[in-house]
Design a protein around this motif. Sequence first.
Motif, PDB file in Angstrom:
ATOM      1  N   GLU A  38       5.605   4.844  -4.037  1.00 13.89           N
ATOM      2  CA  GLU A  38       5.320   3.641  -3.245  1.00 13.89           C
ATOM      3  C   GLU A  38       3.922   3.689  -2.627  1.00 13.89           C
ATOM      4  N   VAL A  39       3.582   4.828  -2.032  1.00 12.62           N
ATOM      5  CA  VAL A  39       2.250   4.941  -1.434  1.00 12.62           C
ATOM      6  C   VAL A  39       1.185   4.843  -2.544  1.00 12.62           C
ATOM      7  N   VAL A  72       0.583   1.267  -3.422  1.00 12.86           N
ATOM      8  CA  VAL A  72      -0.278   0.579  -2.446  1.00 12.86           C
ATOM      9  C   VAL A  72      -1.749   0.885  -2.745  1.00 12.86           C
ATOM     10  N   TYR A  73      -2.028   2.152  -3.037  1.00 13.33           N
ATOM     11  CA  TYR A  73      -3.417   2.534  -3.347  1.00 13.33           C
ATOM     12  C   TYR A  73      -3.859   1.941  -4.692  1.00 13.33           C
ATOM     13  N   LEU A 109      -4.931  -1.508  -3.896  1.00  6.32           N
ATOM     14  CA  LEU A 109      -6.247  -1.504  -3.241  1.00  6.32           C
ATOM     15  C   LEU A 109      -7.357  -1.208  -4.250  1.00  6.32           C
ATOM     16  N   THR A 135     -10.365  -3.862  -4.757  1.00  5.04           N
ATOM     17  CA  THR A 135     -11.768  -3.480  -4.553  1.00  5.04           C
ATOM     18  C   THR A 135     -12.546  -3.548  -5.874  1.00  5.04           C
ATOM     19  N   PHE A 194       0.498   8.760   5.073  1.00  8.71           N
ATOM     20  CA  PHE A 194       1.463   7.767   4.575  1.00  8.71           C
ATOM     21  C   PHE A 194       2.634   8.444   3.867  1.00  8.71           C
ATOM     22  N   ARG A 202       6.429   8.004   4.873  1.00  4.15           N
ATOM     23  CA  ARG A 202       7.269   7.293   3.895  1.00  4.15           C
ATOM     24  C   ARG A 202       8.412   8.189   3.421  1.00  4.15           C
TER      25      ARG A 202
END
Lengths: 44, 256
Positions: free
Chosen positions: B93-94, B97-98, B101, B105, B212, B216
């Motif tokens: 999950e983390v 998220v990255y 991102l 970006t 995180f 998490r």
Amino acid sequence: VNAWGYVTVGYVLVFAALFAYAVHILVRGRSLSKQVPPERRRWM
Amino acid sequence: LIEPEATVPAHTGSRATRLLGLVTLAGAAIVLVLALVVTGPDAVQGDAARLIYLHVPVAIAMNVGFGLCTLGSLMYLWKKSRWWDTVAVSAAEVGLVYTGLTLITGMIWGRPTWGVYWTWDARLTTFSLLFLLYLGYLVVRHLPADMDVRNRRSAYVALLAFIDVPIVYLSVSWWRGLHQSATLSLSSTISGMMLFTLVVGIVVALMSFLWFLVHRFRVAWLEDEVELAGLDLAIAERRAEAGIVDVTPAPAEATS
């Protein structure tokens, strides 16, 4: 083309997204902790 | 040793995570100053290249996340350990998220550099597939199933999804496209202050990833505890219906 606008948007978006995700995890952790008895709140 | 109940916090924080969080925040402030003030613009890309200090660090943190997810899944299949399964789902999950991102970006950086936010370049295509694969992993994770079935099924999906990680990395070498070659490799030309800022950015991104991940992990552990408690209650109620008077839930059985 002035790239500073893109740079600013990029940095603001990343930091805002990480901040929102951090708040989400912390709030969920607090909410779940209240539903689990203390003796079962050990994870390591 | 058992900690007294009053000292068990009703949240996922600890002294270590608070310290890590503070150091990460300070590091993020340093990265902002280095990336936006101290380090000069790139000779070719100008100020748009400042996005590299975000894009590459979050991409590396993402790779660490998916690597950990794979390790956790393998270890779960081997040891049947709930701890490793929780590592896998937390890292996925983390990592996702990255990944989001990195995509955002990259798109923002692409506009002033390539003239478009998106193109079906090999790197971008394989990368968006990676995002979808790990999104699929989390969807599979939430399908209703017995906990052991859920863990085993998602572990196999994680192993399948990881196949795309080296393909993403090598895509810039295998196919010609708009995306530049790997920023950090033996043949890369980044140096001086730009390299220093990038390395600091990577360290801070990895620290934030760890923060995180720990939180998490604890949330995922608590989620399973709530699910196990619900199962115990349901079993106790069925036993009560069958004529057994005691409806006190038995302690949940956790694997490992």
